[in-house]
Structure formats: C-alpha cells, structure tokens
Design a protein around this motif. Sequence first.
Motif, PDB file in Angstrom:
ATOM      1  N   ILE A  67       0.844  -1.198   0.000  1.00  0.00           N
ATOM      2  CA  ILE A  67       0.000   0.000   0.000  1.00  0.00           C
ATOM      3  C   ILE A  67       0.873   1.239   0.000  1.00  0.00           C
ATOM      4  N   ALA A  68       1.964   1.206   0.744  1.00  0.00           N
ATOM      5  CA  ALA A  68       2.870   2.358   0.810  1.00  0.00           C
ATOM      6  C   ALA A  68       3.414   2.699  -0.575  1.00  0.00           C
ATOM      7  N   ASP A  69       3.750   1.685  -1.366  1.00  0.00           N
ATOM      8  CA  ASP A  69       4.236   1.938  -2.720  1.00  0.00           C
ATOM      9  C   ASP A  69       3.133   2.501  -3.601  1.00  0.00           C
ATOM     10  N   LEU A  70       1.938   1.978  -3.441  1.00  0.00           N
ATOM     11  CA  LEU A  70       0.827   2.405  -4.279  1.00  0.00           C
ATOM     12  C   LEU A  70       0.441   3.853  -4.011  1.00  0.00           C
ATOM     13  N   ILE A  71       0.457   4.267  -2.763  1.00  0.00           N
ATOM     14  CA  ILE A  71       0.057   5.648  -2.455  1.00  0.00           C
ATOM     15  C   ILE A  71       1.248   6.564  -2.242  1.00  0.00           C
ATOM     16  N   ASP A  72       2.444   6.038  -2.461  1.00  0.00           N
ATOM     17  CA  ASP A  72       3.664   6.844  -2.447  1.00  0.00           C
ATOM     18  C   ASP A  72       3.903   7.551  -1.117  1.00  0.00           C
ATOM     19  N   ILE A  73       3.952   6.756  -0.062  1.00  0.00           N
ATOM     20  CA  ILE A  73       4.348   7.328   1.214  1.00  0.00           C
ATOM     21  C   ILE A  73       5.658   6.678   1.634  1.00  0.00           C
ATOM     22  N   ASP A  74       6.430   7.421   2.322  1.00  0.00           N
ATOM     23  CA  ASP A  74       7.670   6.891   2.867  1.00  0.00           C
ATOM     24  C   ASP A  74       7.416   6.469   4.297  1.00  0.00           C
ATOM     25  N   ILE A  75       7.725   5.223   4.592  1.00  0.00           N
ATOM     26  CA  ILE A  75       7.605   4.738   5.963  1.00  0.00           C
ATOM     27  C   ILE A  75       8.988   4.835   6.574  1.00  0.00           C
ATOM     28  N   PRO A  76       9.156   5.721   7.544  1.00  0.00           N
ATOM     29  CA  PRO A  76      10.496   5.894   8.109  1.00  0.00           C
ATOM     30  C   PRO A  76      10.945   4.627   8.828  1.00  0.00           C
ATOM     31  N   GLU A  77      12.159   4.267   8.564  1.00  0.00           N
ATOM     32  CA  GLU A  77      12.721   3.112   9.254  1.00  0.00           C
ATOM     33  C   GLU A  77      13.338   3.588  10.558  1.00  0.00           C
ATOM     34  N   ALA A  78      12.980   2.924  11.619  1.00  0.00           N
ATOM     35  CA  ALA A  78      13.553   3.273  12.915  1.00  0.00           C
ATOM     36  C   ALA A  78      15.011   2.843  12.911  1.00  0.00           C
ATOM     37  N   PRO A  79      15.871   3.705  13.395  1.00  0.00           N
ATOM     38  CA  PRO A  79      17.277   3.303  13.439  1.00  0.00           C
ATOM     39  C   PRO A  79      17.449   2.133  14.408  1.00  0.00           C
ATOM     40  N   LEU A  80      18.296   1.233  14.031  1.00  0.00           N
ATOM     41  CA  LEU A  80      18.537   0.086  14.906  1.00  0.00           C
ATOM     42  C   LEU A  80      19.338   0.526  16.121  1.00  0.00           C
ATOM     43  N   ARG A  81      18.993  -0.055  17.257  1.00  0.00           N
ATOM     44  CA  ARG A  81      19.699   0.226  18.499  1.00  0.00           C
ATOM     45  C   ARG A  81      20.356  -1.046  18.987  1.00  0.00           C
ATOM     46  N   SER A  82      21.426  -0.875  19.699  1.00  0.00           N
ATOM     47  CA  SER A  82      22.046  -2.032  20.330  1.00  0.00           C
ATOM     48  C   SER A  82      21.146  -2.488  21.479  1.00  0.00           C
ATOM     49  N   ILE A  83      21.341  -3.709  21.918  1.00  0.00           N
ATOM     50  CA  ILE A  83      20.555  -4.215  23.042  1.00  0.00           C
ATOM     51  C   ILE A  83      20.822  -3.359  24.285  1.00  0.00           C
ATOM     52  N   GLN A  84      22.043  -2.892  24.413  1.00  0.00           N
ATOM     53  CA  GLN A  84      22.385  -2.055  25.556  1.00  0.00           C
ATOM     54  C   GLN A  84      21.597  -0.746  25.531  1.00  0.00           C
ATOM     55  N   GLU A  85      21.528  -0.090  24.362  1.00  0.00           N
ATOM     56  CA  GLU A  85      20.761   1.151  24.251  1.00  0.00           C
ATOM     57  C   GLU A  85      19.273   0.894  24.500  1.00  0.00           C
ATOM     58  N   THR A  86      18.786  -0.211  23.998  1.00  0.00           N
ATOM     59  CA  THR A  86      17.383  -0.552  24.195  1.00  0.00           C
ATOM     60  C   THR A  86      17.065  -0.726  25.671  1.00  0.00           C
ATOM     61  N   LEU A  87      17.941  -1.412  26.385  1.00  0.00           N
ATOM     62  CA  LEU A  87      17.705  -1.634  27.816  1.00  0.00           C
ATOM     63  C   LEU A  87      17.743  -0.342  28.622  1.00  0.00           C
ATOM     64  N   ILE A  88      18.550   0.601  28.200  1.00  0.00           N
ATOM     65  CA  ILE A  88      18.671   1.856  28.937  1.00  0.00           C
ATOM     66  C   ILE A  88      17.590   2.860  28.545  1.00  0.00           C
ATOM     67  N   PHE A  89      17.309   2.996  27.245  1.00  0.00           N
ATOM     68  CA  PHE A  89      16.468   4.098  26.772  1.00  0.00           C
ATOM     69  C   PHE A  89      15.026   3.746  26.415  1.00  0.00           C
ATOM     70  N   SER A  90      14.703   2.486  26.243  1.00  0.00           N
ATOM     71  CA  SER A  90      13.339   2.118  25.839  1.00  0.00           C
ATOM     72  C   SER A  90      12.469   1.819  27.048  1.00  0.00           C
ATOM     73  N   GLU A  91      11.170   1.927  26.831  1.00  0.00           N
ATOM     74  CA  GLU A  91      10.207   1.594  27.878  1.00  0.00           C
ATOM     75  C   GLU A  91       9.860   0.111  27.766  1.00  0.00           C
ATOM     76  N   TYR A  92       9.907  -0.592  28.883  1.00  0.00           N
ATOM     77  CA  TYR A  92       9.516  -1.995  28.933  1.00  0.00           C
ATOM     78  C   TYR A  92       9.185  -2.332  30.368  1.00  0.00           C
ATOM     79  N   LEU A  93       8.551  -3.475  30.551  1.00  0.00           N
ATOM     80  CA  LEU A  93       8.153  -3.911  31.885  1.00  0.00           C
ATOM     81  C   LEU A  93       8.996  -5.103  32.310  1.00  0.00           C
ATOM     82  N   ILE A  94       9.310  -5.131  33.587  1.00  0.00           N
ATOM     83  CA  ILE A  94       9.918  -6.303  34.208  1.00  0.00           C
ATOM     84  C   ILE A  94       9.027  -6.644  35.389  1.00  0.00           C
TER      85      ILE A  94
END
Length: 143
Positions: A67-94
Amino acid sequence: MKTGREMPRNFGEKLRFYRHEKKYSLKDVQRMTGVDAGYISKLENLSRKSPSYPILRNLASALDVSIADLIDIDIPEAPLRSIQETLIFSEYLIMGRLPTSSEREAMLSVIQAILDSEWQENSKHTDTIKIIEKVDRLLRLLR
C-alpha cells in the motif's frame, strides 16, 4: 520492478503503472478485487481521488505491491539500536512494572556479562559464576 520507465508520482498514475506492469486489464483487476472496473478507471484518471482502505488494500494485493508503494508514502525506518541502548532508553516492563534506573543497569550488566563471556571449555565455570552474580544482583533489586 526493472523496466527503466520513470515511476509515476500520483496514485492514479501509479495504479495504472502497476496494472500495466502485470499486463492486467481493468476487468482482470475487477475480477481479482471485486472493485468495479469503471471505478478503477476513474481512480486511474483522477476522477476519483481517495479509495477506502479496503479497496486500497485489495488493489495493492492484486497488483502485488505494498500500500505504501501504491500511495507513495515513505515509511520511516527506525534506526537500529544495540541491546544495551534498548535496555537503557526504551520503555519496557519487568515483572509487570517499569524498572528503576538501578534495575535497568543491573539488567544491562547481566546482558553484558553474557556478551563478554569467552565460553570456552577452560572458562565456562568462571563465566557462569560471573553471570550468576549479575543475575543474583538483578533479582535482589527486583524483589
């Protein structure tokens, strides 16, 4: 698509472009989607501008494009993060709650101990003890 032709920018032109790429007639697309051939023609000629989402989805599926190609929208790709950055900066539950900064650091310490381990025959015992110590600290913080 490897045709060398310039890709059209608006929806109607893109719809026609992809239909012609597949060598489908309007009637072919109608049979595949259940969308009236006259309506498809109006979309291609810009007499109609905004199909509903179900129609858009069916057209994209029949033409084997996103659908994105058909209607010509750009879907931004989230930059990849290291597992370390994810553990420090992302929201998650433990254990059903957001971790404190100390708990996040302890979790990071467990992961880092695993990543730093050599895990060779002569080091497995030492590596295991280091990892267990980090896990023990994390679990004490969580309780």
